[in-house]
Design an enzyme around this catalytic site. Structure first.
Site, mmCIF file in Angstrom:
data_model
loop_
_atom_site.group_PDB
_atom_site.id
_atom_site.type_symbol
_atom_site.label_atom_id
_atom_site.label_comp_id
_atom_site.label_asym_id
_atom_site.label_seq_id
_atom_site.Cartn_x
_atom_site.Cartn_y
_atom_site.Cartn_z
ATOM 1 N N ASP A 45 -50.747 13.236 -56.788
ATOM 2 C CA ASP A 45 -52.287 12.747 -56.824
ATOM 3 C C ASP A 45 -52.900 13.731 -56.007
ATOM 4 O OD1 ASP A 45 -52.194 9.968 -57.731
ATOM 5 O OD2 ASP A 45 -50.477 10.170 -56.857
ATOM 6 N N HIS A 47 -55.798 15.781 -56.976
ATOM 7 C CA HIS A 47 -56.961 15.241 -57.457
ATOM 8 C C HIS A 47 -57.843 16.357 -56.868
ATOM 9 C CE1 HIS A 47 -56.541 11.593 -59.234
ATOM 10 N NE2 HIS A 47 -55.616 11.193 -58.313
ATOM 11 N N ASP A 88 -51.429 13.864 -61.553
ATOM 12 C CA ASP A 88 -52.902 13.756 -61.266
ATOM 13 C C ASP A 88 -53.395 14.897 -60.585
ATOM 14 O OD1 ASP A 88 -53.372 11.629 -62.550
ATOM 15 O OD2 ASP A 88 -53.684 10.093 -60.820
ATOM 16 N N ASN A 120 -51.933 10.224 -65.471
ATOM 17 C CA ASN A 120 -53.301 9.539 -66.192
ATOM 18 C C ASN A 120 -54.302 10.295 -66.247
ATOM 19 O OD1 ASN A 120 -53.106 7.822 -63.438
ATOM 20 N ND2 ASN A 120 -55.289 7.669 -63.918
ATOM 21 N N HIS A 121 -54.908 10.837 -65.075
ATOM 22 C CA HIS A 121 -55.791 11.631 -64.746
ATOM 23 C C HIS A 121 -55.978 12.898 -65.513
ATOM 24 C CE1 HIS A 121 -58.668 9.095 -62.261
ATOM 25 N NE2 HIS A 121 -57.725 8.667 -61.788
ATOM 26 N N ASP A 124 -58.573 12.673 -68.266
ATOM 27 C CA ASP A 124 -59.877 12.661 -68.058
ATOM 28 C C ASP A 124 -60.911 13.581 -68.905
ATOM 29 O OD1 ASP A 124 -59.446 10.618 -66.370
ATOM 30 O OD2 ASP A 124 -59.745 12.023 -64.552
ATOM 31 N N HIS A 217 -45.386 9.334 -62.656
ATOM 32 C CA HIS A 217 -46.597 8.914 -62.364
ATOM 33 C C HIS A 217 -46.773 7.615 -62.822
ATOM 34 C CE1 HIS A 217 -50.659 9.725 -60.857
ATOM 35 N NE2 HIS A 217 -51.121 9.013 -61.841
ATOM 36 N N HIS A 250 -49.390 8.079 -58.363
ATOM 37 C CA HIS A 250 -50.256 7.131 -59.011
ATOM 38 C C HIS A 250 -50.732 5.982 -58.090
ATOM 39 C CE1 HIS A 250 -52.050 4.997 -62.066
ATOM 40 N NE2 HIS A 250 -51.534 4.055 -61.942
ATOM 41 N N GLN A 252 -50.670 6.452 -54.721
ATOM 42 C CA GLN A 252 -51.216 7.278 -53.561
ATOM 43 C C GLN A 252 -51.117 6.559 -52.208
ATOM 44 O OE1 GLN A 252 -54.939 8.055 -56.318
ATOM 45 N NE2 GLN A 252 -55.279 8.680 -54.531
ATOM 46 N N ARG A 373 -63.388 2.834 -52.047
ATOM 47 C CA ARG A 373 -62.416 2.274 -52.945
ATOM 48 C C ARG A 373 -62.053 0.728 -52.549
ATOM 49 N NH1 ARG A 373 -57.785 4.521 -56.260
ATOM 50 N NH2 ARG A 373 -56.182 2.948 -56.270
ATOM 51 N N ARG A 377 -63.580 -2.253 -55.070
ATOM 52 C CA ARG A 377 -62.888 -2.777 -56.052
ATOM 53 C C ARG A 377 -62.393 -4.146 -55.554
ATOM 54 N NH1 ARG A 377 -58.592 1.438 -58.577
ATOM 55 N NH2 ARG A 377 -59.827 3.006 -58.878
ATOM 56 N N ARG A 408 -66.156 6.640 -57.526
ATOM 57 C CA ARG A 408 -65.128 7.233 -56.617
ATOM 58 C C ARG A 408 -65.321 7.584 -55.255
ATOM 59 N NH1 ARG A 408 -60.679 5.867 -59.712
ATOM 60 N NH2 ARG A 408 -59.430 7.598 -58.827
#
Length: 547
Positions: A45, A47, A88, A120-121, A124, A217, A250, A252, A373, A377, A408
């Site tokens: 991750d 990012h 990611d 998954n990212h 994007d 992930h 994933h 994190q 976050r 959420r 984000r």
């Protein structure tokens, strides 16, 4: 000694030939009675954090110093290393996002990663961008469960020969990916069950390798309690016998266990860390953003694979302390790690290019708009109300619904730059609106109200007053009046949600659907500019009442 077959992989990748059949055949070529030292390093991750933050934490240049030091130490002892990523690499920092994560992938390549799971990212942006990113690196992107037109897009696994010990690394990606990225960008792509794919491949790999590692992930959920998420590493380890190690991502989290099936979610950098253990497989994860380099030291002897030591190495992480003068300051948890000068120099060009584009002031805020976050959420947030108002203004809509996973970061008090805006909206979704009768609008609000707190699908609203009890919508008003089933309402959402992302009802086929083409970050930037100085307190999240 680091053995990764990099030169072989380069030629095979160039020829499009690297696949399961390109692996080292057979197993059992190790010397009987010899103890092999094998160290697995791992991150996940990332990012977009190729550059250290304002406090000098993490960054690829310091990470390279850590990796190089460990490799040198292991080599002196006659051992072998592998460096793996749990995926990611994309999305999270504007300087990276605007450059398609080129500094991140090229930086990882210079560090010398051996393989990475596809996250998954990685989806994007459109698939051609991902294929371009794959061309920037000389290590494989692995995923056994992503298919297009019946064929795997990525290599399912790769095999390494560490002095006669055969090591298989299998890649797996969460099947939640299909609902977490823009459906329009993954048309024709199928994300099959990673557990089912592992169940088929692991027995095959056990015949070909002495050690089987999964780079995943999928997420770590203590005791397999994955809630609204797809099953993760714990569930896979319990379902699939034969894995020695799972290098995850994933969710994190630092995967450091206090007791069996009890994770230490208050882990402090530098403290001892015990990885999870399920059905014979060790499970590790190194939090996020390159904050740590995970180090797992193993011994392999006569077919036995034994964990000798595990640790999470903090990469210049700092804590806030109060000095003798009463002022707060940052202090490192552990000894500071110098940055690799060559890699820093290489990455600096990308950082400066990004700063030029992002440093321009957009406007001013009277106070912080909360988009953390943990907040967005779980409950109505000020930033949710604010971005919803921006969407409504641009689309001339009656109300707006925003999936919290699309928000984000927070917006800071004071001067706001385009960089700050892109931290909030890094995905490049576009603003859409749908004109629909009140009966359909009410049904959509009911679906949004039912989204689970804690998930990225959890809804933020603007322009409506709702009363929600137990996830069920009890009352809904627009403009201070109950929704009229016969009246037409305009709802503003993003293109991700309109295409069915995060499990929302699909609206892009609706006859009232319009994609404005305006990117969400641009909509937010323009709204701030027009309303600056923004009185942030006017956007208190008072439009939803829950029971």
């Amino acid at each position: 000694m680091r053995v990764s077959l990099r030169s072989i992989m380069v030629s095979l990748l160039a020829a499009g030939l690297l696949s399961a059949c390109a692996a080292v055949p057979g197993k059992g070529d190790y010397v009987s009675g010899k103890t092999y030292k094998i160290t697995v390093l791992h991150t996940n991750d990332h990012h977009g954090r190729f550059w250290p933050n304002a406090d000098g934490e993490y960054g690829l240049a310091a990470q390279k110093t850590v990796v190089d030091q460990v490799r040198a130490e292991v080599k002196v002892e006659g051992g072998y290393t592998l460096l793996l990523s749990g995926g990611d690499v994309n999305t999270g920092v504007p300087e990276s996002d605007l450059q398609d994560a080129e500094p991140d992938f090229r930086g990882m390549d210079r560090i010398g990663y051996d393989a990475m799971a596809v996250g998954n990212h990685e989806f994007d942006k459109p698939l051609p961008v991902l294929m371009k990113q794959r061309g920037w690196i000389h290590f494989p992107m692995l995923s056994a469960n992503i298919y297009k037109d019946g064929q795997r897009i990525f290599d399912p696994y790769v095999l390494f020969n560490l002095g006669g010990v055969k090591v298989a690394v299998l890649g797996l990606t969460t099947d939640d990916t299909a609902k977490m990225v823009n459906p329009a960008q993954i048309q024709g792509i199928e994300f099959k069950s990673p557990i089912a794919e592992a169940g088929q491949l692991v027995p095959e790999l056990r015949k070909r390798a002495d050690i089987v590692i999964a780079a995943t992930h999928m997420g770590h959920y203590p005791d397999g309690r994955h809630g609204v998420n797809a099953p993760g590493d714990v569930e896979m380890a319990r379902a699939v016998k034969g894995l020695d190690l799972i290098v995850g991502g994933h969710s994190q989290n630092p995967v450091c266990m206090k007791a069996e099936n009890v994770r230490d979610d208050a882990y402090v950098p530098g403290a001892p860390c015990a990885p999870d253990r399920q059905n014979g497989a060790w499970i590790v994860q190194a939090h996020e953003w390159g904050k740590y380099v995970g180090r797992a030291d193993f011994e392999f002897r006569n077919g036995s694979f034994k964990l000798v030591k595990y640790q999470l190495i903090p990469v210049n992480l700092k804590k806030t302390v109060i000095g003798a003068d009463g002022k707060a300051k940052k202090m490192p948890y552990t000894q500071l790690i110098p940055e690799d000068s060559k890699l820093r120099s290489f990455l600096k060009t990308y950082q400066e290019k990004g700063q030029e584009e992002l440093g321009v002031k957009v406007g001013e805020l009277s106070t912080r708009l909360e988009g953390d976050r943990a907040v967005v959420r779980s409950r109505p947030a000020s930033l949710g109300a604010f971005v919803g108002q921006a969407m409504m203004a641009k689309a001339h809509a009656d109300f707006a619904v925003i999936n919290s996973g699309g928000i984000r970061d927070s917006l800071p008090a004071g001067a706001v730059s385009y960089k700050d805006v892109l931290k909030v909206f890094p995905f490049g979704s576009t603003l859409v609106y749908v004109d629909m009768p009140g009966s359909e609008a009410l049904a959509y609000l009911k679906a949004a109200a039912a989204m689970t707190p804690g998930s990225g699908a959890f809804a933020q609203f603007a322009g409506v007053r709702l009363r929600i009890s137990g996830g069920e919508l009890q009352e809904a008003q627009v403009g201070g009046k109950d929704i009229d089933p016969a009246r037409t309402y305009r709802v503003a959402i993003n293109s991700f949600m309109a295409a069915g992302g995060d499990g929302y009802p699909r609206l892009d086929p609706h006859p009232g659907f319009v994609n404005t083409g305006f990117v969400d970050a641009e909509v937010l930037r323009d709204y701030i500019a027009v309303h600056t100085p923004v009185r942030a307190e006017r956007y208190a999240p008072s439009m939803v009442e829950s029971e």
